[in-house]
Design an enzyme around this catalytic site. Sequence first.
Site, PDB file in Angstrom:
ATOM      1  N   SER A 168     120.150   8.942  58.275  1.00 11.39           N
ATOM      2  CA  SER A 168     120.254  10.509  58.054  1.00 11.39           C
ATOM      3  C   SER A 168     120.152  10.837  56.378  1.00 11.39           C
ATOM      4  O   SER A 168     119.088  10.718  56.086  1.00 11.39           O
ATOM      5  CB  SER A 168     121.553  10.795  58.653  1.00 11.39           C
ATOM      6  OG  SER A 168     122.078  12.052  58.862  1.00 11.39           O
ATOM      7  N   ASP A 320     117.636  17.675  57.029  1.00  8.93           N
ATOM      8  CA  ASP A 320     117.829  16.505  56.393  1.00  8.93           C
ATOM      9  C   ASP A 320     116.891  15.286  56.640  1.00  8.93           C
ATOM     10  O   ASP A 320     115.913  15.651  57.721  1.00  8.93           O
ATOM     11  CB  ASP A 320     119.329  15.937  56.739  1.00  8.93           C
ATOM     12  CG  ASP A 320     119.561  15.725  58.040  1.00  8.93           C
ATOM     13  OD1 ASP A 320     118.758  16.157  58.973  1.00  8.93           O
ATOM     14  OD2 ASP A 320     120.584  14.791  58.414  1.00  8.93           O
TER      15      ASP A 320
END
Length: 597
Positions: A168, A320
Site C-alpha cells: 500500500s 496511493d
Amino acid sequence: MSDQALLDAVEAATKAEKITPTAATHIREWLTEPKYADYAEQVAEHITGEKWQALDDAFWTIIPFGTGGRRGRMYPIGSNAINDRTIGESAQGLADYVKETLGEGAELSCAIARDTRHRSEDFARLCAEIMVAAGFKVYFLSGYRSTPELSFAVRYKNCSCGIMVTASHNPPSDNAVKVYWSSGAQVLPPHDKGIIDRVMSTQEIKRASFDEAEAAGQIVRCEEEVDRAFIDAVMQQATPGPRDLKVLYSPLHGVGTTCVVPALERDGFENVEVFALQAEPSGDFPNVPGHVSNPENPAVFDAIIGHAMNTGADLCLATDPDCDRIGLAAPLTLEAGSDWRTLTGNQIGALLSDYVCETRKLTPEKFQVTTLVTTKLIERIGTSYNIKTVSDLLVGFKWIAQAIDAGGPENFLYGTEESHGYMSGTHVRDKDGAVASMLACELAAKLKSEGKTLHEKLDDLFWQHGVHAERTISVMMPGSDGMARMKEVMAQFRTAPPATIGGFDVVQRRDYLQNITTKQDSTTEPLPQPTGDLVILELSAEGNYIACRPSGTEPKIKFYMFAYTPAEMLHDLEDTKSTLDARLSEFEEDLRKFAGV
C-alpha cells in the site's frame, strides 16, 4: 565457523544483550531446521560478520497477519521480514487452508496481482508457483494492477481466494501480501486464524515452474479481460451530469493509471492531466516527500498543487501506490488566485456520502457503512436522508465488507473509513480508488457548475449537521522496544487514563478488547462487540472523544481526536472551526504528554 561455533556466537550475543532472546531462538531455527536450509548460509554470514542489529531486527518476532495481511520491511532472511520464505509460507498456508476448508474434489483457483514495488513481480510469481503446485488454477494479472481490481478479479473469475502483492502506502523498504477470500474481501474470522495456523506450521514450500504451468494452462494471464470488466463495473456507479472539470491526477508512482484514468475517460472527463513528476511507476517513489506515497499526508500535494495553480486545474487527485485510497486538494473558492487546501479522509468521506445519497434512489432499507474511528458527520448525513449507517466497526475494510454482505448487497450504498478509503457498488469488497476518484470528480464538476468548490460544500454540510473536526496522529514505535512501548501505552489508556483531556472531563471509556464500558464513577457495564485493541475516551462535551489503537499493519500507535459543535449552536462558522482546531491541538498536547510521545 562450524555450526556449533555459530550457535555459541548467538548464545554469547544474547548474553551480551546484542540480540533479544526471541531473536536468538528464531536464528537458531533458521540455522538448524531443514525447512530453512536455503537461508542458513546467509544467516551464518550475518553471524560471522557480527551484524547483530540487523539480525535482531529480522528475527525478534514472527511477522504477523494484521488488518491488511502480512506486511513489513523486506530483508533476504528473517522471521520478521518480507522475503521468499515468509511470502512463501503465506501462500502455502493459504493454499493448505483453502484446500482443507473446501474439501476433496473442489475446484481450486486463485487470482494474483501486484503493484509497482521492488520485488512485487518476483513475489507474485512465487505465489503463483506455490498455488499451482497445490492444485490451484491461477488467474494472473500481468504487469501492475490495483488492489480493488484484484478484489474484483476474485469475484469475476469465481476464485477460491486471491493474493495481492502490495504494501500500500508504506515506505519503499516494505512489501506485503494481502489475502482475499472467495467473496473478494480480505480474510475474516475464522478463516484468518485458520490461515495463520497453517502459515505458522508450514514446513515444506512446494513450487511449480511458472513457465511450465503457464504453458499447461494452469496459469492464465487475464489482465486485458479483467481490465475491461472492471472498468465496466466501475461505470455502474457513474451518474450523468456536468463534466467541465480540469483534473490534475497523480498516481504517486503507483498503479493508478491502469484504472483511474480509464474510468475518468469513460465517465466523460476529457481534461485529465497525469502529473508527470510522479507518473513513473517506481518502487522508490522518488518524487514524493520522504519517498512515502501516502495521500493522507498533505505534504504529498505540495508539488501537485503548485502545478495545478500554474495550469488552471480545478481539482488535484492522488491515489496511493496500489490505488485503493485517494487524496484530494481543491481551491477554497472559484475566484482567481484562491488558496488551495487538502481535504482530510473524514472530509472526503462525508462529501462522498452526501453525494451518493443525493444521486441514488433511496429507501429506508438502504445503508452505508463506516467505522468507530471515522467522523460522525457521515452518520448524521445518513440520518438526514433516512438511511441507516452501520458505524460500530473496527478499523479495516474487511469489516465493512462483512457488514455489506450481512446487510444485503442489494441495499448497500457506500462504505468508508477515515484513512482515505471509499467504496460504492458491489463489484468489489474493498476500498476502490477508481470508483472514489470518479465520484469525487463528478461531485467537483457538479459543484463547479453551481459556483462552488468542495470546501464550500463541506461548509454547507457543517451548517446543516454541525461542525465536525478530526485529527489523527501516528507515533512510530519500531522494533521489539517499540512493540513493548505500544503495549504499555495501550495498558495506560485501558486501566488508568487521564482524568481530563483538553480541559474536558473523561466521563467514560470504552475498552473494545475487554468489551467493558467504565463510567466516571468506576462502575462498569458490558460493551457489545466488536472485539479488538481499541480504547475510546468520551469527554464531557457532546460529540468530543478520543480513540487509541495500535496499527495492524505498521509499527505505530494511532490517536484519533474528535471535536464537535452542534448546528444549533453555530453563529460564526470560521470562528467555530478555529475554536475546534485549537481544541484538537489541546487534545494532542495532553495525549502526547500522557503517553510520553
